[in-house]
Design a protein around this motif. Structure first.
Motif, short mmCIF file in Angstrom:
data_model
loop_
_atom_site.label_atom_id
_atom_site.label_comp_id
_atom_site.label_asym_id
_atom_site.label_seq_id
_atom_site.Cartn_x
_atom_site.Cartn_y
_atom_site.Cartn_z
N TRP A 64 0.91 -1.21 -0.04
CA TRP A 64 -0.04 0.01 -0.09
C TRP A 64 0.67 1.26 -0.11
CZ3 TRP A 64 -0.32 -3.84 3.50
CH2 TRP A 64 0.41 -3.80 4.64
N ARG A 65 2.34 1.11 -0.21
CA ARG A 65 3.23 2.18 -0.03
C ARG A 65 3.49 2.69 -1.68
NH1 ARG A 65 7.34 1.50 5.01
NH2 ARG A 65 5.51 1.96 6.60
N VAL A 66 3.47 3.89 -1.80
CA VAL A 66 4.26 4.18 -2.93
C VAL A 66 5.68 4.36 -2.88
CG1 VAL A 66 4.51 6.19 -4.65
CG2 VAL A 66 2.48 6.04 -3.42
N GLY A 67 6.35 3.48 -3.86
CA GLY A 67 7.66 3.09 -4.10
C GLY A 67 8.69 4.36 -3.89
N GLY A 69 7.03 12.75 -7.36
CA GLY A 69 5.63 13.51 -6.53
C GLY A 69 4.63 12.81 -6.18
N ALA A 70 4.42 11.32 -6.61
CA ALA A 70 3.41 10.57 -6.50
C ALA A 70 2.66 10.46 -5.06
CB ALA A 70 3.62 9.18 -7.09
N ARG A 71 1.54 10.62 -4.82
CA ARG A 71 0.90 10.62 -3.41
C ARG A 71 0.38 9.02 -3.63
NH1 ARG A 71 3.24 13.25 -0.13
NH2 ARG A 71 1.61 12.31 1.50
N PRO A 72 0.04 8.36 -2.31
CA PRO A 72 -0.37 7.17 -2.45
C PRO A 72 -2.04 7.43 -2.53
CG PRO A 72 0.17 7.81 0.03
CD PRO A 72 0.64 8.79 -1.06
N LEU A 131 7.21 15.91 18.22
CA LEU A 131 8.31 15.39 17.05
C LEU A 131 7.58 15.37 15.53
CD1 LEU A 131 9.91 12.47 18.34
CD2 LEU A 131 10.78 14.69 18.43
N THR A 132 6.13 15.67 15.50
CA THR A 132 5.73 15.62 14.09
C THR A 132 6.23 16.93 13.26
OG1 THR A 132 3.66 14.63 15.07
CG2 THR A 132 3.61 15.51 12.97
N PRO A 133 6.68 16.64 12.40
CA PRO A 133 7.28 17.86 11.58
C PRO A 133 6.38 18.21 10.64
CG PRO A 133 7.89 15.86 10.40
CD PRO A 133 7.15 15.26 11.82
N PRO A 134 6.54 19.70 10.18
CA PRO A 134 5.62 20.25 9.30
C PRO A 134 5.62 19.68 7.88
CG PRO A 134 7.30 21.72 9.95
CD PRO A 134 7.26 20.37 10.75
N VAL A 135 6.73 19.17 7.57
CA VAL A 135 7.17 18.54 6.07
C VAL A 135 7.25 17.01 6.26
CG1 VAL A 135 8.24 20.58 5.19
CG2 VAL A 135 9.55 18.84 6.45
N HIS A 136 6.59 16.43 5.11
CA HIS A 136 6.55 15.08 5.16
C HIS A 136 5.89 14.39 6.46
CE1 HIS A 136 8.70 15.69 1.48
NE2 HIS A 136 9.69 16.24 2.25
N PRO A 137 5.05 14.94 6.91
CA PRO A 137 4.33 14.04 8.38
C PRO A 137 4.02 12.74 8.00
CG PRO A 137 2.58 15.72 7.27
CD PRO A 137 3.95 16.04 6.48
N GLY A 138 3.66 12.48 6.80
CA GLY A 138 3.18 11.01 6.38
C GLY A 138 4.37 10.23 6.55
N ASP A 139 5.45 10.59 5.96
CA ASP A 139 6.65 9.65 6.15
C ASP A 139 6.97 9.69 7.60
OD1 ASP A 139 6.58 9.21 3.32
OD2 ASP A 139 8.17 10.62 2.89
N HIS A 140 7.02 10.98 8.16
CA HIS A 140 7.42 10.64 9.85
C HIS A 140 6.48 9.64 10.38
CE1 HIS A 140 8.56 12.20 13.71
NE2 HIS A 140 7.42 12.20 13.93
N ALA A 141 5.11 9.46 10.05
CA ALA A 141 4.39 8.88 10.84
C ALA A 141 4.65 7.38 10.53
CB ALA A 141 2.93 9.08 10.41
N GLN A 142 4.98 7.12 9.41
CA GLN A 142 5.25 5.72 9.09
C GLN A 142 6.80 5.29 9.36
OE1 GLN A 142 3.50 4.54 4.74
NE2 GLN A 142 4.05 6.89 4.77
N ALA A 155 -2.36 12.18 7.33
CA ALA A 155 -1.14 12.33 7.22
C ALA A 155 -0.52 11.62 6.08
CB ALA A 155 -0.14 11.95 8.51
N ILE A 156 -0.72 10.57 5.96
CA ILE A 156 -0.13 9.66 4.86
C ILE A 156 -0.63 9.79 3.40
CG2 ILE A 156 0.32 7.24 3.84
CD1 ILE A 156 0.18 6.11 6.78
N ALA A 157 -1.99 9.96 3.47
CA ALA A 157 -2.79 10.04 1.99
C ALA A 157 -2.75 11.65 1.44
CB ALA A 157 -3.99 9.55 2.16
N PHE A 158 -2.98 12.63 2.65
CA PHE A 158 -2.98 14.14 2.34
C PHE A 158 -2.01 14.93 2.86
CE2 PHE A 158 -7.36 12.00 2.42
CZ PHE A 158 -7.68 12.14 0.99
N ASP A 159 -1.00 14.36 3.33
CA ASP A 159 0.33 15.26 3.87
C ASP A 159 -0.14 16.35 4.88
OD1 ASP A 159 2.82 14.86 3.45
OD2 ASP A 159 3.16 16.59 2.24
N ARG A 160 -1.22 15.80 5.65
CA ARG A 160 -1.73 16.90 6.92
C ARG A 160 -0.58 16.51 8.05
NH1 ARG A 160 -5.45 20.46 5.25
NH2 ARG A 160 -6.78 19.78 3.76
#
Length: 365
Positions: free
Chosen positions: A23-26, A33-36, A177-188, A135-140
Motif C-alpha cells: 500500500w506504499r508508493v515506491g 511527486g506521487a501520492r498514495p 516530534l511531528t514535523p511540518p514537512v513530510h508528516p506522512g513519512d514521519h508517521a510511517q 498524514a499519509i494520503a493528504f500530507d496533513r
DNA sequence: AAAACGGGGCA
DNA sequence: TGCCCAGTTTT
C-alpha cells in the motif's frame, strides 16, 4: 537533542530502511511527486488495526484485486466482503468498512475527506486511522499514535507512567516530534521503527537511529517500557457446536447476527457459551441422528477461552429441501448450503476449526 | 472509564 | 501459557 534533529535523524533512517509494502508508493514514484491512493491507505490502515503487517499483506492484495476503488467496494455484496475478511478478526471492522465505503461512494463522490475531523466522522475511523490517512494520503501534519508510537515515545523520553494512563503524555510527546514537512513519512517512520527496531522484547538498540538520545536505553530499562496496567484473567466458557451434512453434500450453516461476537459471519449453529459446566440438555438446530464426537474445538478470544463440544450428523436427502442457496444467499438465519457454493475460507477461525474436525467424519456420498 | 471485540506469532 | 499488535465502538 532537539525535536527537529530527532525527526531529521528518523527521516534519514526511514529513507534507507523503510519497508516496501503493497500500500506504499515506491521511493522512485515518491520522488516524482506521487501520492498514495487514499482508498489504499484507508483500506490498509483499517486492516492494520490491532493486526500485524504480515497478516494484512495478502488480505490487502485480495481486496484491491477484487475491489480496485471505493465505488467497487461500496457495490459489493455484504457476504462477499465478510467472506474475504474471514480469518482477519475483529469483524466489526469489515462491517464498518462497507458502511464507510458506501458513505464515501454515495455521499462524497468517492473522495475521502482530507482532514482529521472529516475522516473521524466516518464509520470505523477513530483517532488513529483519521490521523494516519490525513498524514499519509493528504500530507496533513497529524500526529499518529498507535502501539508502536506509544512504545517508542515511552522509551525515547523515559515515560514510566503505565498505560492507559500514559496515553495523553505520550500523544503530546509524539505531537512535538511531528514535523511540518513530510508528516506522512514521519508517521510511517516511527511505526516502522517500532515494528522492526524498537520491538516489545529485545529491542535492537545497537542499530537504532535514536540509540544516543534514547533516555530508556541510557537508564537500561528500555525492555521494561512501556509499563502497562495489569489485565484480567480470561474465564473459560463451554458450549456445543453442531455440524450437519446432507447426503448430497450440502452443509447446514447459519449467518450470525450483525451485532455481537463474529457478527455477520458464516458459522455452524451452536448452544449458548457459558462459564462453568457445559449446557446439560442442548437443543439441536434440526432433528437428526446427532452423534457426540467426544472432540472439543478450542479457541481463545480477546476476553475468554472457549471450548465447544463437537456434535455431528449425517442427514437424509429430504432435509431442508426448500430455500437451498449459496453462502451468499444465506442472508440471515440457517439453511443447507450446497457443497459447491460453500467456501471453507469464508469461515472465521473458530468455525474453520470445527469444520476441519468434522469434515473427515462426514461423507458426501 | 471499562468492556467488547480475533487471531497469530513469539518467548 | 501470556503478551503483543498500524484501535474502534459500545456501555
Amino acid at each position: 537533542m532537539r525535536d527537529e534533529e530527532l525527526s531529521a535523524t528518523l527521516l534519514a533512517w526511514y529513507g534507507r530502511h523503510g519497508r516496501d509494502l503493497p500500500w506504499r508508493v515506491g521511493p522512485a514514484a515518491r520522488l516524482a511527486g506521487a501520492r498514495p491512493d487514499p482508498y489504499a491507505v484507508w483500506l490498509s490502515e483499517v486492516m492494520l488495526q490491532q493486526t500485524t503487517v504480515a497478516a494484512v499483506r495478502d488480505y490487502f492484495r485480495r481486496f484491491t484485486a477484487l475491489w480496485p476503488d471505493v465505488h467497487a467496494l461500496a457495490a459489493a455484496e455484504d457476504g462477499a466482503v465478510m467472506g474475504e475478511w474471514a480469518g482477519l478478526g475483529y469483524y466489526a471492522r469489515a462491517r464498518n468498512l462497507l458502511k464507510c465505503a458506501r458513505v464515501v461512494s454515495a455521499e462524497l463522490g468517492g473522495r475521502f475527506p482530507d482532514t482529521v475531523e472529516g475522516l473521524r466522522a466516518l464509520p470505523g475511523i477513530g483517532p488513529y486511522t483519521a490521523a494516519a490517512v490525513a498524514a499519509i494520503a493528504f500530507d496533513r501534519p497529524a500526529t499518529v499514535v498507535d502501539g508502536n508510537v506509544e512504545r517508542v515515545m515511552s522509551r525515547l523520553f523515559l515515560v514510566e507512567t503505565p498505560l492507559p494512563q500514559a496515553k495523553g503524555p505520550l500523544t503530546e510527546l509524539a505531537g512535538r516530534l511531528t514535523p511540518p514537512v513530510h508528516p506522512g513519512d514521519h508517521a510511517q517512520a516511527v511505526m516502522d521503527l517500532g515494528a522492526t527496531i524498537c520491538t516489545p522484547r529485545n529491542p535492537a538498540c545497537g542499530i537504532c537511529p535514536w540509540r544516543d538520545p534514547c533516555a530508556a536505553r541510557a537508564a537500561g530499562v528500555q525492555a521494561d517500557l512501556p509499563r502497562k496496567a495489569p489485565k484480567k484473567a480470561k474465564p473459560v466458557r463451554h458450549g456445543i457446536i453442531w455440524v450437519a451434512r446432507r447426503d448430497d453434500g450440502a452443509w447446514f450453516l447459519e449467518r450470525r447476527p450483525e451485532t455481537g461476537l463474529l457478527g455477520g459471519m458464516l458459522g455452524w449453529p451452536g448452544s449458548d457459551w457459558v462459564e462453568g459446566a457445559p449446557p446439560a440438555d442442548p437443543m439441536p438446530p434440526l432433528s437428526a441422528g446427532w452423534q457426540d464426537t467426544g472432540e472439543e474445538v478450542r479457541h481463545t478470544f480477546t476476553h475468554f477461552h472457549l471450548r465447544l463440544r463437537l456434535w455431528i450428523a449425517q442427514v437424509g436427502p429430504q432435509a431442508g429441501c426448500a430455500g437451498d442457496g449459496g453462502a451468499d444467499e444465506l442472508q440471515s438465519g440457517r439453511g443447507f448450503v450446497p457443497a459447491g457454493a460453500f467456501r471453507p475460507s469464508d469461515l472465521p477461525t473458530l468455525m474453520r476449526k470445527a469444520f476441519d474436525l468434522a469434515r473427515p467424519r462426514l461423507t458426501d456420498d
